[in-house]
Design an enzyme around this catalytic site. Structure first.
Site, PDB file in Angstrom:
ATOM      1  N   ASP A   8     -39.177  31.316  55.514  1.00 34.38           N
ATOM      2  CA  ASP A   8     -38.148  30.938  54.700  1.00 34.38           C
ATOM      3  C   ASP A   8     -38.164  31.747  53.455  1.00 34.38           C
ATOM      4  O   ASP A   8     -39.214  32.245  53.360  1.00 34.38           O
ATOM      5  CB  ASP A   8     -38.145  29.353  54.772  1.00 34.38           C
ATOM      6  N   SER A   9     -37.272  31.368  52.562  1.00 30.55           N
ATOM      7  CA  SER A   9     -37.179  31.972  51.073  1.00 30.55           C
ATOM      8  C   SER A   9     -37.839  31.314  50.376  1.00 30.55           C
ATOM      9  O   SER A   9     -38.267  31.935  49.169  1.00 30.55           O
ATOM     10  CB  SER A   9     -35.820  32.133  50.893  1.00 30.55           C
ATOM     11  N   GLY A  10     -38.412  30.166  50.439  1.00 31.06           N
ATOM     12  CA  GLY A  10     -39.134  29.316  49.559  1.00 31.06           C
ATOM     13  C   GLY A  10     -38.077  28.307  48.697  1.00 31.06           C
ATOM     14  O   GLY A  10     -38.370  27.578  47.954  1.00 31.06           O
ATOM     15  N   GLY A  11     -36.889  28.685  48.987  1.00 30.27           N
ATOM     16  CA  GLY A  11     -35.930  28.034  48.244  1.00 30.27           C
ATOM     17  C   GLY A  11     -36.028  26.376  48.234  1.00 30.27           C
ATOM     18  O   GLY A  11     -35.614  25.462  47.395  1.00 30.27           O
ATOM     19  N   PHE A  12     -36.140  26.077  49.341  1.00 27.59           N
ATOM     20  CA  PHE A  12     -35.785  24.740  49.896  1.00 27.59           C
ATOM     21  C   PHE A  12     -37.171  23.895  49.325  1.00 27.59           C
ATOM     22  O   PHE A  12     -37.037  22.809  48.995  1.00 27.59           O
ATOM     23  CB  PHE A  12     -35.909  24.562  51.436  1.00 27.59           C
ATOM     24  N   ASP A  51     -31.836  30.815  48.481  1.00 25.81           N
ATOM     25  CA  ASP A  51     -30.621  29.916  48.347  1.00 25.81           C
ATOM     26  C   ASP A  51     -30.678  28.818  47.472  1.00 25.81           C
ATOM     27  O   ASP A  51     -32.069  28.522  47.260  1.00 25.81           O
ATOM     28  CB  ASP A  51     -30.038  29.573  49.570  1.00 25.81           C
ATOM     29  N   GLN A  83     -24.310  27.618  52.700  1.00 30.64           N
ATOM     30  CA  GLN A  83     -24.526  26.112  52.053  1.00 30.64           C
ATOM     31  C   GLN A  83     -23.273  25.590  51.761  1.00 30.64           C
ATOM     32  O   GLN A  83     -22.243  25.920  52.553  1.00 30.64           O
ATOM     33  CB  GLN A  83     -25.305  26.562  50.619  1.00 30.64           C
ATOM     34  N   GLY A 116     -29.036  23.190  54.050  1.00 31.43           N
ATOM     35  CA  GLY A 116     -28.676  21.887  53.117  1.00 31.43           C
ATOM     36  C   GLY A 116     -28.286  21.089  54.100  1.00 31.43           C
ATOM     37  O   GLY A 116     -27.256  20.231  53.660  1.00 31.43           O
ATOM     38  N   ASP A 127     -35.798  24.783  63.533  1.00 32.33           N
ATOM     39  CA  ASP A 127     -37.219  24.684  63.164  1.00 32.33           C
ATOM     40  C   ASP A 127     -37.224  23.323  62.593  1.00 32.33           C
ATOM     41  O   ASP A 127     -36.346  22.911  61.826  1.00 32.33           O
ATOM     42  CB  ASP A 127     -37.582  25.700  62.203  1.00 32.33           C
ATOM     43  N   CYS A 183     -44.757  13.991  82.216  1.00 32.12           N
ATOM     44  CA  CYS A 183     -44.979  14.914  81.159  1.00 32.12           C
ATOM     45  C   CYS A 183     -45.897  16.023  81.522  1.00 32.12           C
ATOM     46  O   CYS A 183     -47.192  15.661  81.990  1.00 32.12           O
ATOM     47  CB  CYS A 183     -45.283  14.387  79.806  1.00 32.12           C
ATOM     48  N   CYS A 239     -47.591  18.380  79.608  1.00 31.72           N
ATOM     49  CA  CYS A 239     -48.401  18.642  78.676  1.00 31.72           C
ATOM     50  C   CYS A 239     -50.085  18.571  78.870  1.00 31.72           C
ATOM     51  O   CYS A 239     -50.313  17.730  79.607  1.00 31.72           O
ATOM     52  CB  CYS A 239     -48.246  18.061  77.283  1.00 31.72           C
ATOM     53  N   CYS A 266     -51.078  14.618  78.539  1.00 33.74           N
ATOM     54  CA  CYS A 266     -50.540  13.705  79.416  1.00 33.74           C
ATOM     55  C   CYS A 266     -51.104  13.935  80.895  1.00 33.74           C
ATOM     56  O   CYS A 266     -51.429  13.105  81.532  1.00 33.74           O
ATOM     57  CB  CYS A 266     -49.186  13.795  79.793  1.00 33.74           C
ATOM     58  N   HIS A 301     -48.595  17.095  72.574  1.00 32.36           N
ATOM     59  CA  HIS A 301     -47.569  16.271  73.335  1.00 32.36           C
ATOM     60  C   HIS A 301     -46.240  16.582  72.859  1.00 32.36           C
ATOM     61  O   HIS A 301     -45.158  16.900  73.389  1.00 32.36           O
ATOM     62  CB  HIS A 301     -47.723  14.962  73.616  1.00 32.36           C
TER      63      HIS A 301
HETATM   64 ZN   LIG Z   1     -47.244  14.691  77.244  1.00 36.35          ZN
END
Ligand SMILES: [Zn+2]
Length: 399
Positions: free
Chosen positions: A93-97, A147, A188, A215, A265, A303, A305, A308, A334
């Site tokens: 990301d740009s770091g703005g957030f 941004d 935005q 945003g 993300d 599950c 994973c 699990c 998980h």
């Molecule tokens: Zn799991």
């Protein structure tokens, strides 16, 4: 190999899309969820875990890496991929957030944003030119324009921030020197339909290889977020990928995909995991709860994973109660598996022409955290982060 997006299939009864992104470090099947590695590490996991989980894209934060260890250090160590031992696609990301949410004494001007580091209080100026240079040093496959993420309900602030975000988008485009990174523009406009339209129109005019929606998920209701997607998505070119930033609740992934989002993300799965909150198809459970003390079953039946397949709820609960490191690791495995599997299921459903049925069925079983609870949790987290930053020698945070 440079950046390329191919739209493979569009759902018949939603705006859901199936696509493929090609980057210099590999391919990403979309729609995709990117785990967040704030400090060039997805907390509690290593790149081998991420590969086994089937992650195809991870995110790293420019703000954090710029402050520590410094982009020049990462560049000298061969760039972010080599530095963190992950050879797959990376997005920064740009770091703005982070400046918006973490930094102290921040001051936005047309030139850029002046702020104090949350780590040591040192002063820095992020300009569009600098954040592009920093992201070029880091070397991610997908990079973001600087941004200004305004408070979503403040009309006057959003108008001002939008003008700046647009001017900065142009400057970021001009500042780019590497040709092997895809620079995305960020739409935005808070919760204001006309500002969102204006923003999408302006940025499409600059012809970016992809577009992010910023945003959102910053305090507005889910209905407002979905309404902004309904307005924005049709204005973005179908042949370019769309990335909804910072969104990762299961219900939002489904609703986002239904509206045409290709990338997501969020720190949510990893942060929840470290707080003993685990995803299941019937909603979140808190594994610290006494009712799991003698529960021999897995976190979620069926599950696939690692956690699990090998451990009981009783054991994972014990690890949390005992403050063991393995607790975070097993919980993170998980939760990330849950979201990455959800995205695989979503892609399979779109391909088979049954996405709407899949969405309805999932949402019918999945209780959604009420807006008021989310707002309270966000406020608690903000206060906790602030207290931590000012008291304990300004430790790292934000994930
Ligand atoms: Zn799991």
């Amino acid at each position: 190999m440079t950046f390329e997006f191919t739209l493979l299939h569009t759902d018949a009864d939603s705006r859901g899309r199936l696509g493929r992104i090609v980057t210099p470090h590999g391919e990403i099947a979309t729609p995709a969820f990117a785990p967040v590695g704030t400090q060039a590490t997805v907390k509690a996991l290593d790149p081998r875990d991420l590969r086994e989980l089937g992650a195809e894209l991870i995110l790293a934060n420019t703000y954090h890496l710029y402050l520590r260890p410094g982009a020049d250090v990462v560049a000298e160590m061969g760039g972010l991929h080599r530095f963190m031992g992950w050879d797959g696609p990376i997005l920064t990301d740009s770091g703005g957030f982070q400046v918006f949410s973490l930094a102290e004494n921040r001051k936005f001007t047309d030139e850029g944003v002046l702020f104090r580091s949350h780590i040591d209080g040192s002063q820095h100026l992020f300009t569009p030119e600098l954040v592009v240079r920093v992201q070029e040093q880091l070397g991610a496959d997908i990079i973001m324009c600087l941004d200004e993420c305004a408070e979503p309900h403040d009309r006057a602030y959003n108008e001002q921030a939008l003008a700046r975000t647009h001017a900065w988008a142009g400057r970021c485009r001009s500042a780019q020197t590497r040709t092997d990174q895809a620079l995305f523009g960020i739409v935005q406009g808070g919760i204001f339909p006309d500002l969102r339209r204006q923003s999408a129109g302006f940025l499409v005019g600059l012809d970016f290889p992809g577009y992010a929606i910023g945003g959102l998920s910053v305090g507005e209701t889910k209905e407002q977020m979905y309404a902004m997607l309904d307005i924005t998505m049709p204005l973005l070119p179908a042949a370019k990928p769309r990335y909804l930033m910072g969104v990762g609740a299961p219900e939002d992934l489904l609703e986002g995909v239904a509206r045409g989002v290709d990338l997501f993300d969020c720190v949510l799965p990893t942060r929840l995991a470290r707080n003993a909150a685990l995803f299941t198809r019937q909603g979140r459970l808190n594994i610290r709860n006494l009712r799991f003390e003698r529960d021999p079953g897995p976190i979620e039946a069926g599950c696939g994973c690692y956690t699990c397949r090998h451990f009981s709820r009783a054991y994972v609960r014990h690890l949390f109660k005992a403050g063991e490191m393995l607790a975070s690791r097993l919980a993170t495995l998980h939760n990330l598996h849950f979201l990455l599997q959800l995205m695989r299921d979503i892609r399979a459903a779109i391909a088979a022409g049954r996405f709407s049925a899949f969405r309805d069925e999932f949402l019918a079983n999945y209780p959604i955290i009420p807006h008021e609870v989310r707002v309270t949790n966000r406020e608690k987290r903000r206060r906790r982060n602030k207290a931590r930053a000012t008291s304990k020698g300004r430790r790292g945070k934000g994930d």
